[in-house]
Design an enzyme around this catalytic site. Structure first.
Site, PDB file in Angstrom:
ATOM      1  N   ASP A 125       2.278   4.951  -6.546  1.00 40.41           N
ATOM      2  CA  ASP A 125       3.055   4.544  -7.401  1.00 40.41           C
ATOM      3  C   ASP A 125       3.180   2.905  -7.734  1.00 40.41           C
ATOM      4  O   ASP A 125       2.541   2.382  -8.509  1.00 40.41           O
ATOM      5  CB  ASP A 125       4.315   5.231  -6.969  1.00 40.41           C
ATOM      6  CG  ASP A 125       5.321   5.277  -8.077  1.00 40.41           C
ATOM      7  OD1 ASP A 125       4.998   5.282  -9.370  1.00 40.41           O
ATOM      8  OD2 ASP A 125       6.610   5.380  -7.546  1.00 40.41           O
ATOM      9  N   ASP A 141       6.441  16.093  -2.347  1.00 38.90           N
ATOM     10  CA  ASP A 141       8.024  16.560  -2.282  1.00 38.90           C
ATOM     11  C   ASP A 141       8.952  15.871  -3.223  1.00 38.90           C
ATOM     12  O   ASP A 141       8.900  14.469  -3.723  1.00 38.90           O
ATOM     13  CB  ASP A 141       8.411  16.522  -0.900  1.00 38.90           C
ATOM     14  CG  ASP A 141       9.162  14.865  -0.595  1.00 38.90           C
ATOM     15  OD1 ASP A 141       8.125  13.939  -0.641  1.00 38.90           O
ATOM     16  OD2 ASP A 141       9.918  14.698   0.079  1.00 38.90           O
TER      17      ASP A 141
HETATM   18  P1  IMP Z   1       4.828   3.398  -3.681  1.00 41.78           P
HETATM   19  O1  IMP Z   1       4.915   2.566  -2.449  1.00 41.78           O
HETATM   20  O2  IMP Z   1       5.813   2.963  -4.735  1.00 41.78           O
HETATM   21  O3  IMP Z   1       3.302   3.393  -4.154  1.00 41.78           O
HETATM   22  O4  IMP Z   1       5.264   4.728  -3.301  1.00 41.78           O
HETATM   23  C1  IMP Z   1       4.355   5.429  -2.615  1.00 41.78           C
HETATM   24  C2  IMP Z   1       4.859   6.841  -2.049  1.00 41.78           C
HETATM   25  O5  IMP Z   1       5.974   7.367  -2.909  1.00 41.78           O
HETATM   26  C3  IMP Z   1       3.931   8.005  -2.563  1.00 41.78           C
HETATM   27  O6  IMP Z   1       2.934   8.121  -1.217  1.00 41.78           O
HETATM   28  C4  IMP Z   1       4.626   9.136  -2.233  1.00 41.78           C
HETATM   29  O7  IMP Z   1       4.960   9.798  -1.255  1.00 41.78           O
HETATM   30  C5  IMP Z   1       5.960   8.699  -2.890  1.00 41.78           C
HETATM   31  N1  IMP Z   1       5.955   9.027  -4.368  1.00 41.78           N
HETATM   32  C6  IMP Z   1       5.571   8.351  -5.505  1.00 41.78           C
HETATM   33  N2  IMP Z   1       5.801   9.050  -6.718  1.00 41.78           N
HETATM   34  C7  IMP Z   1       5.965  10.090  -6.402  1.00 41.78           C
HETATM   35  C8  IMP Z   1       6.288  11.684  -7.012  1.00 41.78           C
HETATM   36  O8  IMP Z   1       6.084  11.313  -8.233  1.00 41.78           O
HETATM   37  N3  IMP Z   1       6.744  12.615  -6.513  1.00 41.78           N
HETATM   38  C9  IMP Z   1       6.928  12.331  -5.232  1.00 41.78           C
HETATM   39  N4  IMP Z   1       6.582  11.219  -4.434  1.00 41.78           N
HETATM   40  C10 IMP Z   1       6.295  10.197  -4.990  1.00 41.78           C
END
Ligand code: IMP
Ligand code: MG
Length: 180
Positions: free
Chosen positions: A108, A164
């Site tokens: 994300d 989730d």
């Molecule tokens: P980041 O650190 O912002 O890249 O987020 C990573 C983690 O956030 C992912 O591995 C997911 O576990 C969680 N995440 C990000 N987007 C979503 C979503 O749309 N639904 C559920 N979990 C999410």
């Protein structure tokens, strides 16, 4: 069309069949890429818990070269839909000289992967690549290079197939958009 699940509406995005087909393709590509190196040292899959557990179970069964499977626990989301901005990482891995493939559910903002990667690179693996079932490039703040991507998705909140919302919906066999 959306389905009702424990009171929330989920709009289907990828069916179990579409996910299965894509995961098998990814397994074939990974097997081709690691065909040579895995003869010397088995590929080390490092699965990011909890979200990637179902993806990793299917992916591992689509990989036809020798591999080992380890887990790392990362949590960046609290109980809401937006990142807390802090990542807690827990692992007990030995990776020196190994070819690592990090297996993640969604990238994300990129914060989680950037931090996991930095922590593991410091332990001297032979190589490190990233495999993510879902990629939300428009949400990216911290750049990450993804070697294998299942699906590029819009910046919406997704659930199912291990992913989730507040620990719910991981058990759904398909992936959908959770309507707020
Ligand atoms: P980041 O650190 O912002 O890249 O987020 C990573 C983690 O956030 C992912 O591995 C997911 O576990 C969680 N995440 C990000 N987007 C979503 C979503 O749309 N639904 C559920 N979990 C999410
Ligand atoms: Mg995750």
């Amino acid at each position: 069309m959306s389905i009702q699940h424990t009171g929330s509406a989920i709009t289907p995005l990828y069916s179990a069949e579409a996910i299965g087909n894509r995961v098998r393709e990814m397994g074939r590509e990974i097997s081709r890429d690691y065909a040579e190196s895995s003869l010397r040292s088995p590929l080390q899959l490092v699965v990011v818990l909890k979200g990637a557990f179902i993806f990793a179970a299917d992916l591992a069964r689509s990989i036809t070269v020798p591999c080992t499977i380890d887990f790392i626990h990362a949590s960046s989301y609290g109980s809401g839909k937006t990142s807390s901005g802090k990542v807690a990482i827990k692992h007990n891995l030995s990776v020196e000289g190994r070819h690592l493939l990090l297996v993640e559910d969604i990238i994300d903002t990129g914060l989680t992967m950037q931090q996991i990667k930095a922590e593991l690179v410091a332990l001297n693996p032979a190589s490190l690549k990233i495999c993510s079932l879902l990629d939300k490039p428009t949400a990216r703040i911290h750049p990450v290079e993804i070697a294998y991507t299942g699906f590029v998705v819009p910046d919406t909140f997704l659930v199912g197939y291990g992913v989730d919302y507040d620990e719910k919906y991981r058990e759904l066999p398909s992936i959908g958009v959770l309507n707020s």
